[in-house]
Design an enzyme around this catalytic site. Structure first.
Site, short mmCIF file in Angstrom:
data_model
loop_
_atom_site.label_atom_id
_atom_site.label_comp_id
_atom_site.label_asym_id
_atom_site.label_seq_id
_atom_site.Cartn_x
_atom_site.Cartn_y
_atom_site.Cartn_z
N LEU A 142 -9.59 -2.23 4.45
CA LEU A 142 -8.56 -1.09 4.27
C LEU A 142 -7.41 -1.87 3.93
O LEU A 142 -7.04 -2.86 4.58
CB LEU A 142 -8.55 -0.25 5.59
CG LEU A 142 -9.86 0.53 6.11
CD1 LEU A 142 -9.41 1.18 7.01
CD2 LEU A 142 -10.19 1.22 5.09
N HIS A 143 -6.65 -1.18 3.16
CA HIS A 143 -5.41 -1.68 2.79
C HIS A 143 -4.29 -0.74 2.43
O HIS A 143 -4.41 0.31 2.39
CB HIS A 143 -5.71 -2.65 1.47
CG HIS A 143 -5.96 -1.76 0.34
ND1 HIS A 143 -5.16 -1.17 -0.60
CD2 HIS A 143 -7.37 -1.03 -0.28
CE1 HIS A 143 -5.67 -0.57 -1.51
NE2 HIS A 143 -7.13 -0.37 -1.19
N GLN A 144 -3.08 -1.41 2.34
CA GLN A 144 -1.86 -0.59 2.25
C GLN A 144 -0.99 -1.26 0.95
O GLN A 144 -0.84 -2.51 0.96
CB GLN A 144 -0.78 -0.43 3.49
CG GLN A 144 0.40 0.01 3.16
CD GLN A 144 0.19 1.58 3.13
OE1 GLN A 144 -0.32 2.32 3.81
NE2 GLN A 144 0.78 2.34 2.19
#
Length: 126
Positions: A42-44
């Site tokens: 998961l990433h931003q």
């Protein structure tokens, strides 16, 4: 160098290491469904994604691990734009097997697994 996407890892699913050992990394933006989070990084997003997809020869870095993009599936970049999702296969393929896949040159699997941790910066640049 033009940055097409720069994103920071926020969470790593419990099954990510097994996939990474086989040369596959699945990215999903924060907020993905829990069943997908188990196999996903998961990433931003911090910069981008750019309107245009990366071309063959663009670079992809995951922390200290670097590779060259060898193929981009027909819908891979539109999925990045829509939901921050893409499958990256470090297999060196000249053509993507699946439309939502980006292929890149092979990397050391142990280094890839070690790089996939919270806070790692992932960059795609031309």
């Amino acid at each position: 160098m033009t940055v097409l996407l720069r994103t920071r890892v926020t969470s790593v699913g419990p099954e990510v290491a097994d996939l990474a050992e086989a040369g596959v990394v699945i990215l999903f933006a924060d907020g993905s469904p829990p069943e997908l989070a188990e196999v996903s990084v998961l990433h931003q997003t911090e910069q981008g994604p750019s309107d245009g997809a990366p071309a063959k020869g663009a670079s992809i870095t995951l922390g200290p691990v670097s590779a060259s993009i060898t193929a981009v599936g027909a819908s891979a970049w539109s999925k990045v734009l829509e939901m921050g999702h893409v499958v990256i296969a470090f297999n060196g393929a000249a053509e993507a097997e699946r439309p939502g896949e980006i292929c890149a040159s092979p990397v050391d699997p142990e280094a890839l697994v070690a790089a996939l941790k919270t806070g790692t910066i992932i960059t795609i640049a031309a």
